[in-house]
Motif scaffolding. Structure first.
Motif, short mmCIF file in Angstrom:
data_model
loop_
_atom_site.label_atom_id
_atom_site.label_comp_id
_atom_site.label_asym_id
_atom_site.label_seq_id
_atom_site.Cartn_x
_atom_site.Cartn_y
_atom_site.Cartn_z
N CYS A 25 0.81 -1.22 0.00
CA CYS A 25 0.00 0.00 0.00
C CYS A 25 0.84 1.27 0.00
CB CYS A 25 -0.94 0.00 1.21
SG CYS A 25 -0.09 -0.07 2.80
N ARG A 26 2.10 1.16 -0.38
CA ARG A 26 2.97 2.34 -0.44
C ARG A 26 3.58 2.47 -1.82
NH1 ARG A 26 0.28 3.67 2.85
NH2 ARG A 26 0.65 4.05 5.08
N TRP A 27 3.39 3.63 -2.43
CA TRP A 27 3.93 3.88 -3.77
C TRP A 27 5.45 3.91 -3.72
CZ3 TRP A 27 7.16 7.37 -6.12
CH2 TRP A 27 7.10 7.45 -7.52
N GLY A 28 6.06 3.26 -4.70
CA GLY A 28 7.51 3.32 -4.83
C GLY A 28 8.28 2.44 -3.88
N GLN A 29 7.59 1.63 -3.07
CA GLN A 29 8.26 0.72 -2.15
C GLN A 29 8.02 -0.71 -2.60
OE1 GLN A 29 7.33 1.40 1.97
NE2 GLN A 29 7.62 3.62 1.82
N LYS A 30 9.06 -1.50 -2.56
CA LYS A 30 8.93 -2.89 -2.96
C LYS A 30 7.90 -3.58 -2.07
CE LYS A 30 12.31 -5.67 -2.12
NZ LYS A 30 13.67 -6.24 -2.18
#
Length: 359
Positions: free
Chosen positions: A304-309
């Motif tokens: 649920c976090r943009w840009g995090q694997k």
């Protein structure tokens, strides 16, 4: 510097009119292609590449793929008058100012612009609302859920970029792909990335599409010299996008701020702190992505976090899409595609197809 980068390391800045060349021959360069050229010689070779494609295939349309990036801008400026229309894939994830720049340049140059949109939105992909349309999981399982990491890039590319381009191709040639073909003009260059160095070709025919990269042999020094030669550098208040005179090379202001076009922000290969950087210059775009983060978290989606694997993703060596020049794969990690096969999300044949595509 890694040995990979040393293989294609470029010479320093070149004086105008001096020849330049990559330090190593790209694997897919034709005989005689890897040679030192002045900018004018590189330009002449670019026109030869397009002429060769037009003479080889039954072309019914030539289209400049305008991403809003710097290389794309150089290509369109150089080939102005030699394409039939402009294509811009509005992925719905990018910075709106980039799409507006593409519209403004097309209008200023009197070009026909086809703004293409994906059938399935980025939001629906992230929230798991797009169900498989084929295979044993058709109508049952989502093709993806959560913000993508490197592994999910292939899915995002297929839905957000590739599918709109294939739909446009069908609208032009229909089912006559054997006797009619179209050219997609792209700004791919061997000097961009390690993947481009290994895989880019001047002319690459794929079904009814002939991908043509007229700048494939241009070095970074060629690109800088071309911009110096054609962009407005007068000390005055510039017109929007520096279109100060008819033959001016345009500038997308987004690229000055974040050093990329920003036309697709799926986040699969985002750098640490990238969303904060985007938010500094384009707060509305960042706010839209952060609102989607909240929706994904509320829906109980782990990624649920943009840009995090994603927490369940170990990574991928899968290559970036054909049009994604700044997306770089992370080596030495397992591929989630294996998990899809093992869980029954895809069949063994589909897994084999994915593997071939990534090789």
């Amino acid at each position: 510097m890694s040995s990979r980068n040393q293989r294609r390391q470029l010479p320093g800045d070149m004086f105008p009119g001096m020849p330049d060349v990559l330090t190593k021959r790209p694997p897919k360069a034709e005989d005689g292609e890897h040679t030192a050229r002045t900018l004018d010689e590189a330009i002449a070779r670019s026109f030869e590449i397009l002429d060769e494609a037009l003479a080889t295939y039954p072309i019914v349309g030539t289209y400049w793929l305008s991403s809003g990036g710097g290389d794309s801008g150089n290509l369109g400026h150089l080939m102005r008058g030699r394409y039939d229309a402009v294509l811009h894939v509005n992925t719905g994830t990018g910075i709106p100012e980039t799409t507006q720049y593409v519209r403004d340049v097309a209008a200023a140059w009197g070009d026909t612009l086809h703004e293409l949109h994906p059938r399935n939105s980025y939001r629906d992909l992230v929230l798991g609302n797009v169900l498989a349309s084929r295979g044993p999981n058709a109508g049952i399982r989502a093709v993806w859920q959560g913000f993508p990491g490197p592994v999910g890039h292939r899915v995002m590319y297929r839905h957000l970029k590739d599918e709109p381009l294939m739909t446009f191709r069908r609208s032009v040639v229909g089912d006559e792909g054997r006797t009619k073909k179209i050219i997609y003009l792209g700004g791919m260059r061997w000097a961009e990335t390690e993947r481009r160095f290994r895989n880019a070709e001047a002319i690459d025919q794929d079904g009814a599409i002939v991908w043509v990269s007229p700048l494939v042999h241009w070095t970074d020094a060629h690109m800088r010299e071309y911009r110096t030669r054609h962009r407005c550098h007068q000390e005055h208040e510039h017109a929007p996008h520096r279109l100060c005179f008819d033959a001016a090379l345009p500038l997308n202001e987004v690229t000055e701020h974040i050093h990329m076009s920003g036309e697709c922000l799926c986040g699969a290969f985002a750098k640490p702190g990238e969303l904060d950087e985007i938010g500094f210059f384009y707060p509305e775009t960042a706010a839209r992505l952060r609102a989607l983060e909240e929706q994904a978290e509320t829906a109980g989606i782990p990624a649920c976090r943009w840009g995090q694997k994603p927490p369940t993703e170990k990574g991928s060596t899968a290559p970036a899409g054909r049009l994604c020049s700044s997306c770089v794969a992370i080596p030495g990690q397992d591929d989630l595609v294996d998990q899809w096969r093992d869980s029954g999300l895809i069949t063994p044949d589909q897994h084999a197809a994915f593997t071939r595509e990534a090789s």
